[in-house]
Design a protein around this motif. Structure first.
Motif, PDB file in Angstrom:
ATOM      1  N   HIS A   1      -9.771  -1.774   8.972  1.00 23.34           N
ATOM      2  CA  HIS A   1      -8.378  -1.342   8.836  1.00 23.34           C
ATOM      3  C   HIS A   1      -7.537  -2.313   8.020  1.00 23.34           C
ATOM      4  O   HIS A   1      -6.942  -1.942   7.023  1.00 23.34           O
ATOM      5  CB  HIS A   1      -7.791  -1.152  10.252  1.00 23.34           C
ATOM      6  N   GLY A   2      -7.463  -3.576   8.443  1.00 22.92           N
ATOM      7  CA  GLY A   2      -6.623  -4.506   7.702  1.00 22.92           C
ATOM      8  C   GLY A   2      -6.329  -5.772   8.484  1.00 22.92           C
ATOM      9  O   GLY A   2      -7.071  -6.143   9.394  1.00 22.92           O
TER      10      GLY A   2
ATOM     11  N   ASP B   1       0.876  -1.169   0.000  1.00 19.10           N
ATOM     12  CA  ASP B   1       0.000   0.000   0.000  1.00 19.10           C
ATOM     13  C   ASP B   1       0.916   1.222   0.000  1.00 19.10           C
ATOM     14  O   ASP B   1       1.019   1.935   0.996  1.00 19.10           O
ATOM     15  CB  ASP B   1      -0.907  -0.027   1.230  1.00 19.10           C
TER      16      ASP B   1
ATOM     17  N   THR C   1       2.056   0.431   4.935  1.00 25.84           N
ATOM     18  CA  THR C   1       1.959  -0.740   5.808  1.00 25.84           C
ATOM     19  C   THR C   1       3.367  -1.226   6.105  1.00 25.84           C
ATOM     20  O   THR C   1       4.336  -0.747   5.519  1.00 25.84           O
ATOM     21  CB  THR C   1       1.125  -1.872   5.181  1.00 25.84           C
TER      22      THR C   1
ATOM     23  N   HIS D   1      -2.926  -3.692   4.305  1.00 23.78           N
ATOM     24  CA  HIS D   1      -4.184  -2.999   4.023  1.00 23.78           C
ATOM     25  C   HIS D   1      -4.726  -3.441   2.666  1.00 23.78           C
ATOM     26  O   HIS D   1      -5.067  -2.604   1.835  1.00 23.78           O
ATOM     27  CB  HIS D   1      -3.987  -1.478   3.947  1.00 23.78           C
TER      28      HIS D   1
ATOM     29  N   HIS E   1       1.760  -6.525   8.693  1.00 32.87           N
ATOM     30  CA  HIS E   1       0.500  -5.780   8.739  1.00 32.87           C
ATOM     31  C   HIS E   1       0.203  -5.227   7.354  1.00 32.87           C
ATOM     32  O   HIS E   1       1.047  -4.566   6.752  1.00 32.87           O
ATOM     33  CB  HIS E   1       0.592  -4.650   9.765  1.00 32.87           C
TER      34      HIS E   1
ATOM     35  N   TYR F   1     -11.675  -0.666  15.701  1.00 31.50           N
ATOM     36  CA  TYR F   1     -11.046   0.490  15.056  1.00 31.50           C
ATOM     37  C   TYR F   1     -10.994   1.677  16.006  1.00 31.50           C
ATOM     38  O   TYR F   1     -11.977   2.011  16.665  1.00 31.50           O
ATOM     39  CB  TYR F   1     -11.833   0.867  13.799  1.00 31.50           C
TER      40      TYR F   1
ATOM     41  N   VAL G   1      -9.269  -5.613   4.095  1.00 29.10           N
ATOM     42  CA  VAL G   1     -10.075  -4.523   4.644  1.00 29.10           C
ATOM     43  C   VAL G   1     -11.559  -4.837   4.486  1.00 29.10           C
ATOM     44  O   VAL G   1     -12.370  -4.546   5.379  1.00 29.10           O
ATOM     45  CB  VAL G   1      -9.714  -3.186   3.975  1.00 29.10           C
TER      46      VAL G   1
END
Length: 256
Positions: free
Chosen positions: A175-176, A38, A42, A114, A112, A147, A119
């Motif tokens: 969020h992811g 992303d 991330t 996205h 982590h 979130y 999402v």
């Protein structure tokens, strides 16, 4: 990518740190190869062997395909950038990753993302559904975190790691996705399965028909059948060697 990104730091760090840098850079290239990146918003982090209070993060402002072993940033638990790093970091990335590393000594790698599908599932009230083998391979190990906005507040750390607990996959609502492990192969494979499960779920839901969901007994059975991928040390080493071989072929230069 600037000229400094090409300067090797191999001679300035320990052999253990250099290996960690190469493994982590390979994970960034894998994320790019999968389309999981992303831009640079991330993160993937790795604890430095022998230095439990220090870990590596991507330099803020470099795309995943430009990450190398040398330009990764070494930080301490307070977010201080340590030599030989010459870059800064994204504060939101530090908040999430430092929280997990501090709370979980067993965790060496945190990923982590996205992605669109991650999402999308994070925005669904029921989260990940037991409709595929991919999902059932991991969903017993999945936790959820509500979130709270962009992860810039230190106060969120306690709640995030409290929600994660002893599990190794976390869906951050709206969020992811996040996975962790004691080895790059474990963290990567968990993310691979989770992201594919999310993609399959969104595809299946687009069909408009009732979905076949399996009960807890089947979920536990499938999870147990695949657990060796994350617990067998030899399997992790063999699997990671094969995956790094793919990176060598398709995205060379990460280990510089």
């Amino acid at each position: 990518m600037d000229d400094q990104a090409n300067i090797s730091v191999k001679e300035q760090v320990s052999e253990q740190e250099w290996k960690a840098r190469c493994d982590l850079a390979a994970l960034y290239r894998l994320a790019f190869m999968h389309g999981w990146d992303d831009l640079f918003f991330t993160h993937i982090s790795m604890r430095i062997p022998g230095e439990p209070e220090h870990f590596l993060l991507n330099p803020f402002g470099l795309l995943f395909e430009d990450v190398t072993a040398s330009n990764l940033v070494k930080v301490d638990e307070e977010g201080n950038v340590l030599p030989p790093s010459r870059y800064g970091i994204n504060p939101a990335g530090f908040t999430i990753h430092s929280a997990v590393h501090a709370a979980r000594p067993d965790v060496h790698v945190v990923m982590h993302l996205h992605t669109d599908q991650g999402v999308a599932v994070s925005a669904q009230k029921r989260g990940l559904l037991p409709i595929s083998q991919l999902a059932m391979n991991v969903m017993k190990d999945v936790a959820y975190h509500g979130y709270e906005g962009i992860a810039l507040e230190a106060e969120e750390k306690e709640r995030l790691v409290g929600d994660l607990g002893e599990k190794n996959l976390l869906i951050l609502r709206n969020h992811g996705t996040l996975t962790c492990g004691d080895h790059p192969f474990a963290a990567y494979t968990r993310m691979y399965l989770l992201e594919r499960a999310c993609k399959v779920q969104t595809l299946a839901q687009s069909g408009g028909n009732d979905l076949i969901e399996w009960d807890t007994k089947m979920q536990e059975r499938v999870y147990g059948q695949g657990e060796q991928a994350f617990t067998n040390d030899l399997f992790k080493e063999i699997g990671w060697a094969a995956i790094r071989g793919r990176v060598d072929r398709q995205s060379p230069g990460y280990d510089a």
